[in-house]
Motif scaffolding. Structure first.
Motif, PDB file in Angstrom:
ATOM      1  N   ASN A  85      34.406  51.265  33.114  1.00 15.63           N
ATOM      2  CA  ASN A  85      34.670  51.478  34.536  1.00 15.63           C
ATOM      3  C   ASN A  85      34.765  50.205  35.363  1.00 15.63           C
ATOM      4  N   LEU A  86      34.208  49.093  34.914  1.00 13.94           N
ATOM      5  CA  LEU A  86      34.193  47.888  35.731  1.00 13.94           C
ATOM      6  C   LEU A  86      35.577  47.247  35.760  1.00 13.94           C
ATOM      7  N   PHE A  87      36.067  46.985  36.968  1.00 11.21           N
ATOM      8  CA  PHE A  87      37.406  46.405  37.113  1.00 11.21           C
ATOM      9  C   PHE A  87      37.481  45.012  36.518  1.00 11.21           C
ATOM     10  N   PHE A  88      36.402  44.229  36.701  1.00 11.26           N
ATOM     11  CA  PHE A  88      36.407  42.847  36.211  1.00 11.26           C
ATOM     12  C   PHE A  88      36.436  42.779  34.686  1.00 11.26           C
ATOM     13  N   ALA A  89      36.014  43.859  34.017  1.00  7.63           N
ATOM     14  CA  ALA A  89      35.957  43.842  32.558  1.00  7.63           C
ATOM     15  C   ALA A  89      37.251  44.303  31.904  1.00  7.63           C
ATOM     16  N   LYS A  90      38.235  44.711  32.710  1.00 13.96           N
ATOM     17  CA  LYS A  90      39.506  45.158  32.147  1.00 13.96           C
ATOM     18  C   LYS A  90      40.308  43.959  31.647  1.00 13.96           C
ATOM     19  N   PRO A  91      40.726  43.958  30.398  1.00 17.33           N
ATOM     20  CA  PRO A  91      41.490  42.803  29.876  1.00 17.33           C
ATOM     21  C   PRO A  91      42.790  42.544  30.630  1.00 17.33           C
ATOM     22  N   ALA A  92      43.395  43.602  31.169  1.00 17.10           N
ATOM     23  CA  ALA A  92      44.683  43.416  31.846  1.00 17.10           C
ATOM     24  C   ALA A  92      44.519  42.818  33.240  1.00 17.10           C
ATOM     25  N   PHE A  93      43.370  43.072  33.892  1.00 17.98           N
ATOM     26  CA  PHE A  93      43.183  42.651  35.274  1.00 17.98           C
ATOM     27  C   PHE A  93      42.308  41.410  35.421  1.00 17.98           C
ATOM     28  N   CYS A  94      41.483  41.148  34.468  1.00 18.23           N
ATOM     29  CA  CYS A  94      40.551  40.022  34.608  1.00 18.23           C
ATOM     30  C   CYS A  94      41.283  38.676  34.743  1.00 18.23           C
ATOM     31  N   PRO A  95      42.256  38.342  33.883  1.00 12.92           N
ATOM     32  CA  PRO A  95      42.975  37.062  34.075  1.00 12.92           C
ATOM     33  C   PRO A  95      43.692  36.996  35.414  1.00 12.92           C
ATOM     34  N   GLY A  96      44.266  38.139  35.861  1.00 16.78           N
ATOM     35  CA  GLY A  96      44.939  38.149  37.151  1.00 16.78           C
ATOM     36  C   GLY A  96      43.982  37.903  38.301  1.00 16.78           C
ATOM     37  N   LEU A  97      42.775  38.430  38.207  1.00 23.77           N
ATOM     38  CA  LEU A  97      41.787  38.197  39.253  1.00 23.77           C
ATOM     39  C   LEU A  97      41.416  36.724  39.326  1.00 23.77           C
ATOM     40  N   VAL A  98      41.278  36.099  38.186  1.00 26.88           N
ATOM     41  CA  VAL A  98      40.971  34.666  38.155  1.00 26.88           C
ATOM     42  C   VAL A  98      42.100  33.859  38.776  1.00 26.88           C
ATOM     43  N   GLU A  99      43.337  34.238  38.470  1.00 32.22           N
ATOM     44  CA  GLU A  99      44.498  33.523  39.020  1.00 32.22           C
ATOM     45  C   GLU A  99      44.561  33.684  40.542  1.00 32.22           C
ATOM     46  N   CYS A 100      44.299  34.887  41.041  1.00 33.99           N
ATOM     47  CA  CYS A 100      44.295  35.110  42.490  1.00 33.99           C
ATOM     48  C   CYS A 100      43.187  34.323  43.171  1.00 33.99           C
ATOM     49  N   ASN A 101      42.044  34.241  42.555  1.00 30.34           N
ATOM     50  CA  ASN A 101      40.960  33.437  43.127  1.00 30.34           C
ATOM     51  C   ASN A 101      41.346  31.966  43.209  1.00 30.34           C
ATOM     52  N   LYS A 102      42.129  31.505  42.228  1.00 27.94           N
ATOM     53  CA  LYS A 102      42.598  30.116  42.279  1.00 27.94           C
ATOM     54  C   LYS A 102      43.523  29.884  43.474  1.00 27.94           C
ATOM     55  N   PHE A 103      44.407  30.852  43.708  1.00 32.85           N
ATOM     56  CA  PHE A 103      45.285  30.737  44.867  1.00 32.85           C
ATOM     57  C   PHE A 103      44.492  30.740  46.171  1.00 32.85           C
TER      58      PHE A 103
END
Length: 281
Positions: free
Chosen positions: A177-195
């Motif tokens: 259930n955790l969004f941060f643990a999803k393999p498809a979304f976790c790298p994207g979240l990191v990239e958005c945080n960089k922006f």
């Protein structure tokens, strides 16, 4: 005085008796001996001068969580176990019999009984040494740490298992259930945080330490705001493009999974048809 003489006479009779006669003083003493401590007290008092030369004992029955090696019960010759004790005026002999194939190189007493072999191991304690060890053991068992060691260890193991089970259940729930643990979304979240971090580092206004004319100050702030606006727009466009690609990748992965499921169903159907055809043939 009469009672003292009578007691002295019974002791004398016990010392001079050759046989144990029913109803005699030595017989009554023998019937009173039920435990290993009572047997040791008897031999410590009478020595080897009585007809009772030795007594056999087994370990007293105890629970699975109890360990009482010094609690013994008197038994007859036919009731002794493979591990038993023999108490006499000289001391206590611990006898342990093991059945296995033995060789002369074992260096142990060997008694052959048919196809099997009995290996007899013995250990001797003097009466004083046995009583000293028994007293020290009971003293240690009265200490809280040793007294409650087994129950506390079992409870600690149970508690650790419960905590581990709850931890694993929580981990499984977070993985699902955790969004941060999803393999498809976790790298994207990191990239958005960089922006977002890059946007925070951009200044839309510069406060200079030197004195400027009002027109120069306006020009400088206008130039800085223009650069910041351009960088903001580029960053927003990069975030939008990245999110669009991410959404497309998620959609593609869903389509691929559905196609794989369909292919597997088709393969299974073909195999079933082939098996039916083979049966018909």
């Amino acid at each position: 005085q009469v009672e003292h003489d009578t007691t002295k006479g019974t002791h004398a009779d016990a010392m001079t008796s050759v046989f144990i006669e029913k109803g005699s003083y030595i017989y009554d003493q023998l019937m009173k001996i039920k435990t290993g401590e009572q047997a040791i007290s008897f031999f410590a008092k009478h020595g080897s001068q009585t007809p009772i030369k030795f007594l056999h004992c087994n370990k007293a029955p105890s629970g699975k969580t109890e360990f009482k090696p010094y609690e013994l019960v008197i038994v007859s010759d036919k009731e002794i176990n493979s591990e038993y004790y023999t108490i006499s005026a000289q001391g206590v002999v611990h006898v342990c019999t093991k059945r296995r194939m033995a060789t002369a190189s074992d260096g142990l007493p060997v008694v052959t009984t048919g196809a099997d072999t009995d290996i007899i191991q013995t250990e001797f304690f003097s009466l004083s040494e046995w009583m000293h060890q028994s007293t020290m053991f009971n003293l240690l068992r009265s200490i809280k740490f040793f007294k409650n060691y087994v129950s506390e260890k079992i409870f600690g193991t149970w508690k650790a298992n419960v905590r581990n089970r709850k931890y694993r259940a929580t981990r499984e729930r977070l993985m699902k259930n955790l969004f941060f643990a999803k393999p498809a979304f976790c790298p994207g979240l990191v990239e958005c945080n960089k922006f977002m971090y890059e946007l925070q580092s951009i200044k839309s206004m510069i406060v200079s330490q030197k004195n400027l004319e009002i027109d120069d100050f306006k020009d400088e702030q206008k130039k800085q705001s223009g650069e910041a606006r351009t960088h903001y727009n580029n960053t927003v466009d990069a975030v939008i493009n990245f999110l669009e690609k991410l959404c497309q990748r998620v959609k593609d992965s869903t389509v691929i999974k559905e196609e794989d499921d369909l292919e597997q169903g088709k393969v299974g159907k073909k195999r079933n048809l082939a098996m039916v055809e083979m049966k018909e043939e």
